[in-house]
Design an enzyme around this catalytic site. Structure first.
Site, PDB file in Angstrom:
ATOM      1  N   ASN A 140       1.109   0.414   5.972  1.00  0.00           N
ATOM      2  CA  ASN A 140       1.347  -0.595   4.626  1.00  0.00           C
ATOM      3  C   ASN A 140       2.563  -1.265   5.316  1.00  0.00           C
ATOM      4  O   ASN A 140       3.303  -1.231   6.203  1.00  0.00           O
ATOM      5  CB  ASN A 140       3.176   0.586   4.294  1.00  0.00           C
ATOM      6  CG  ASN A 140       3.052  -0.475   3.445  1.00  0.00           C
ATOM      7  OD1 ASN A 140       2.649  -1.412   2.378  1.00  0.00           O
ATOM      8  ND2 ASN A 140       4.413   0.338   2.362  1.00  0.00           N
ATOM      9  N   GLY A 141       2.001  -2.759   4.904  1.00  0.00           N
ATOM     10  CA  GLY A 141       3.071  -3.960   5.026  1.00  0.00           C
ATOM     11  C   GLY A 141       1.375  -5.283   5.377  1.00  0.00           C
ATOM     12  O   GLY A 141       0.606  -5.299   5.232  1.00  0.00           O
ATOM     13  N   GLY A 195      -1.025   1.235  -5.058  1.00  0.00           N
ATOM     14  CA  GLY A 195      -2.282   0.285  -4.814  1.00  0.00           C
ATOM     15  C   GLY A 195      -3.382   1.194  -5.578  1.00  0.00           C
ATOM     16  O   GLY A 195      -3.557   2.549  -5.725  1.00  0.00           O
ATOM     17  N   CYS A 200       0.984  -1.564  -0.195  1.00  0.00           N
ATOM     18  CA  CYS A 200       0.160  -0.170  -0.634  1.00  0.00           C
ATOM     19  C   CYS A 200       1.140   1.064  -0.095  1.00  0.00           C
ATOM     20  O   CYS A 200       1.891   0.627   0.252  1.00  0.00           O
ATOM     21  CB  CYS A 200      -0.856  -0.104   0.946  1.00  0.00           C
ATOM     22  SG  CYS A 200      -2.297  -2.010   1.209  1.00  0.00           S
ATOM     23  N   TYR A 244      10.897  -3.657  -8.094  1.00  0.00           N
ATOM     24  CA  TYR A 244       9.870  -3.606  -9.236  1.00  0.00           C
ATOM     25  C   TYR A 244       8.178  -2.676  -8.078  1.00  0.00           C
ATOM     26  O   TYR A 244       8.099  -1.485  -8.882  1.00  0.00           O
ATOM     27  CB  TYR A 244       8.444  -4.703  -9.025  1.00  0.00           C
ATOM     28  CG  TYR A 244       7.101  -4.890  -9.162  1.00  0.00           C
ATOM     29  CD1 TYR A 244       6.835  -4.686 -10.375  1.00  0.00           C
ATOM     30  CD2 TYR A 244       6.342  -4.641  -8.157  1.00  0.00           C
ATOM     31  CE1 TYR A 244       5.711  -4.695 -10.628  1.00  0.00           C
ATOM     32  CE2 TYR A 244       4.348  -4.784  -8.679  1.00  0.00           C
ATOM     33  CZ  TYR A 244       4.526  -4.599 -10.561  1.00  0.00           C
ATOM     34  OH  TYR A 244       3.572  -3.909 -10.788  1.00  0.00           O
ATOM     35  N   ASP A 257      12.236  -8.855 -18.310  1.00  0.00           N
ATOM     36  CA  ASP A 257      10.860  -8.404 -17.129  1.00  0.00           C
ATOM     37  C   ASP A 257      11.360  -8.083 -16.131  1.00  0.00           C
ATOM     38  O   ASP A 257      12.668  -8.050 -15.360  1.00  0.00           O
ATOM     39  CB  ASP A 257       9.653  -8.958 -17.236  1.00  0.00           C
ATOM     40  CG  ASP A 257       8.362  -8.171 -16.840  1.00  0.00           C
ATOM     41  OD1 ASP A 257       8.793  -7.439 -16.315  1.00  0.00           O
ATOM     42  OD2 ASP A 257       7.447  -9.642 -17.014  1.00  0.00           O
ATOM     43  N   ASP A 258      10.623  -7.213 -14.907  1.00  0.00           N
ATOM     44  CA  ASP A 258      11.812  -6.580 -13.375  1.00  0.00           C
ATOM     45  C   ASP A 258      11.629  -8.744 -12.866  1.00  0.00           C
ATOM     46  O   ASP A 258      12.232  -8.776 -11.636  1.00  0.00           O
ATOM     47  CB  ASP A 258      10.624  -5.938 -12.883  1.00  0.00           C
ATOM     48  CG  ASP A 258       9.029  -6.580 -12.661  1.00  0.00           C
ATOM     49  OD1 ASP A 258       8.961  -7.280 -11.440  1.00  0.00           O
ATOM     50  OD2 ASP A 258       7.975  -6.468 -13.256  1.00  0.00           O
TER      51      ASP A 258
HETATM   52  P1  5GP Z   1       3.778 -13.097 -12.919  1.00  0.00           P
HETATM   53  O1  5GP Z   1       3.011 -13.410 -15.115  1.00  0.00           O
HETATM   54  O2  5GP Z   1       4.916 -14.282 -13.426  1.00  0.00           O
HETATM   55  O3  5GP Z   1       3.570 -14.297 -12.460  1.00  0.00           O
HETATM   56  O4  5GP Z   1       4.186 -12.421 -13.041  1.00  0.00           O
HETATM   57  C1  5GP Z   1       5.520 -11.176 -13.421  1.00  0.00           C
HETATM   58  C2  5GP Z   1       4.177  -9.436 -14.155  1.00  0.00           C
HETATM   59  O5  5GP Z   1       4.472  -9.385 -12.951  1.00  0.00           O
HETATM   60  C3  5GP Z   1       5.813  -9.544 -14.145  1.00  0.00           C
HETATM   61  O6  5GP Z   1       5.386  -8.337 -15.115  1.00  0.00           O
HETATM   62  C4  5GP Z   1       5.881  -7.868 -12.571  1.00  0.00           C
HETATM   63  O7  5GP Z   1       6.148  -6.954 -13.287  1.00  0.00           O
HETATM   64  C5  5GP Z   1       4.057  -7.927 -11.901  1.00  0.00           C
HETATM   65  N1  5GP Z   1       4.187  -8.007 -10.960  1.00  0.00           N
HETATM   66  C6  5GP Z   1       5.461  -8.520  -9.989  1.00  0.00           C
HETATM   67  N2  5GP Z   1       5.242  -8.466  -8.656  1.00  0.00           N
HETATM   68  C7  5GP Z   1       3.404  -8.381  -9.040  1.00  0.00           C
HETATM   69  C8  5GP Z   1       2.411  -7.639  -7.784  1.00  0.00           C
HETATM   70  O8  5GP Z   1       3.549  -7.784  -6.975  1.00  0.00           O
HETATM   71  N3  5GP Z   1       1.389  -7.151  -8.594  1.00  0.00           N
HETATM   72  C9  5GP Z   1       1.470  -6.819  -9.552  1.00  0.00           C
HETATM   73  N4  5GP Z   1       0.527  -6.173  -9.969  1.00  0.00           N
HETATM   74  N5  5GP Z   1       2.437  -7.169 -10.425  1.00  0.00           N
HETATM   75  C10 5GP Z   1       3.418  -7.464 -10.074  1.00  0.00           C
HETATM   76 MG    MG Z   2       5.255  -5.877 -15.307  1.00  0.00          MG
END
Ligand code: 5GP
Ligand code: MG
Length: 476
Positions: free
Chosen positions: A100-101, A28, A2, A255, A361-362
């Site tokens: 947040n947490g 969020g 958050c 991220y 990707d991240d």
């Molecule tokens: P995956 O599709 O492998 O389940 O998740 C990886 C993708 O989701 C990456 O594109 C990354 O940017 C995004 N991602 C990783 N962690 C989170 C998160 O906590 N929330 C959201 N909305 N996206 C995430």
């Molecule tokens: Mg992404």
């Protein structure tokens, strides 16, 4: 995960509070809320984006010079407004709180609050638990002669009861604004000051980007075990409570935080570029020679561009993103998530045909995004597709507030990189190495439990089971 914001001002605060929340919107998008104080509390909470929750009339109704705001990132299934923040109580003081947490000993604290203090917490909302615990500690003091030391010892008592990750801001009616972090300082929080003709004003926020936009000069982090109280006269009091080995969330750098934020004294964008250069070493050692490097927009950009530069390979924009579409990550089924990736990202013709493409990707969590991307890129003519993750393999769920899914869903849990590569259909998969990441963050000592399984706080099976159950319930 958050975003939190608290402002101690000398003029009406609502406009800054609401605008400030939009600068934390990336933290969020599921609910937003604000509370102000002018002798009474005024509250507005709603579902969705800040711009959707707050209309002009709410700004007028949120009267007062002090306020708190929150943007909520619900993990799947718990998007109810009842669980949104801020929360407040009128006894023993008027207290409002945002956090947040994630609290890891929820059941224990809830039980203790009821049996010891006759307070029933009937939401699944962590912040209510923290608020009632703090209120119970306050109540045991002589409220007419409450000193700053008393206040901080109530914070320390709260810390002894609550385990997990929390960055908390509390508005104490008529008294001031209080902020405190958990003993490991897992979640970010910063303090800022702004000079006005009426005197200094203060803001506390999850990220410096929010302070920048609002014109507050950054004073520093509110780190592991620290508390800050801004009293009714505008004097700032600081307190160092019990402190454990710092364990700042490394996923904030990877991220979560915005690239223009400064966390623990480090600019996030520069960190992502450093990680991108370290990633180039891993790609080189893997013997891969891509013709072009592309990012998964927007979170892969800084890793991809700096990695390409270090490798001396062209970086191109190979995927366009529809920015006006919801989150794919929290959709309930894999098929829906898979479809959403295709609705969000579209390959750019001409960049990929006949080329060996490294797509950065991240992170890879469930593998949904990368599996679909491999299909899209091949469909657009890529000869080979290498999937590069700026994060090491995610192997353990986060219990501190990041929505990482359960072990059963995490693609790299109990699997080799070759398995992952086969499952997502890529020609190669390269992950950042945990040891490389650790050498970048050795000095500030970060929490990397999602990559290492080493949790900085005690986490019993029960807490992990709770997370799993919550997800399974939500999936029904
Ligand atoms: P995956 O599709 O492998 O389940 O998740 C990886 C993708 O989701 C990456 O594109 C990354 O940017 C995004 N991602 C990783 N962690 C989170 C998160 O906590 N929330 C959201 N909305 N996206 C995430
Ligand atoms: Mg992404």
């Amino acid at each position: 995960m958050c975003g939190v914001l608290g402002i101690w001002g000398r003029s009406e605060v609502a406009a800054d509070l609401i605008f400030g929340l939009t600068t934390l919107q990336h933290r969020g998008q599921d609910a937003a809320g604000a509370i102000t104080f002018d002798g009474s509390f005024h509250v507005k909470i709603g579902r969705g984006l800040v711009s959707r929750v707050f209309e002009d009339r709410h700004q007028e109704r949120l009267r007062g010079t002090w306020g708190l705001g929150h943007v909520r990132y619900a993990t799947m299934g718990s998007t109810d407004v009842e669980d949104a923040q801020p929360v407040h109580v009128n006894y023993p003081y008027g207290l409002a709180m945002v956090h947040n947490g994630n609290v890891v000993n929820f059941a224990e604290v809830r039980e203790n609050l009821y049996t010891e203090h006759h307070r029933l917490v009937d939401t699944s909302n962590d912040v209510a638990l923290i608020l009632y615990t703090f209120a119970a500690a306050l109540e045991q003091r002589d409220l007419r002669a409450l000193t700053f030391d008393d206040l901080f010892s109530c914070v320390d008592a709260t810390r002894r009861a609550i385990h997990g990750a929390y960055a908390v801001i509390c508005l104490i009616a008529g008294r001031g604004l209080l902020a405190f972090s958990d003993p490991h300082g897992i979640r970010p929080m910063v303090l800022g000051v702004r000079q006005t003709p009426k005197g200094p004003e203060y803001a506390i926020a999850s990220e410096t980007t929010c302070l920048d936009y609002l014109g507050f000069r950054v004073e520093g982090d509110i780190g592991a075990g620290e508390a800050v109280f801004i009293d009714a006269t505008g004097t700032v009091h600081r307190h160092q409570g019990p402190r454990e080995k710092p364990a700042f969330c490394v996923f904030e750098y990877i991220y979560f935080a915005r690239e223009d934020s400064v966390l623990q004294g480090r600019v996030v964008a520069a960190e992502r570029e450093r990680m991108g250069r370290a990633l180039a070493d891993v790609v080189r050692r893997a013997g891969l020679r891509p013709d072009v490097v592309i990012d998964v927009p927007a979170s892969g950009f800084l890793f991809a561009s700096s990695m390409a530069q270090a490798l001396g390979i062209p970086f191109r924009r190979g995927l366009a993103k529809n920015h006006h579409i919801g989150r794919s990550f929290i959709l309930p089924t894999d098929e829906e998530r898979r479809r959403m990736v295709g609705l969000k990202l579209n390959p750019i013709r001409g960049v990929l045909e006949g080329r060996r493409v490294a797509v950065v990707d991240d992170s890879i969590v469930r593998g949904t995004t990368s599996r679909r991307l491999v299909e899209l890129l091949r469909g657009a003519g890529a000869r080979e597709v290498y999937v590069i993750s700026a994060a090491p393999p995610v192997v353990s769920p986060c219990v501190y507030g990041i929505d990482m899914s359960t072990t059963a869903e995490i693609i790299a849990a109990n699997r080799t990189v070759d398995d992952v590569c086969r499952m997502i259909g890529a020609d190669a998969v390269v992950y950042q190495e945990l040891s490389a990441l650790r050498s970048l963050y050795g000095e500030i000592s970060c929490c990397d439990a999602c990559f290492s399984g080493e949790y900085p706080t005690h986490v019993d099976r029960e807490a992990l089971d709770d997370i799993r159950r919550e997800k399974e319930d939500a999936g029904r």
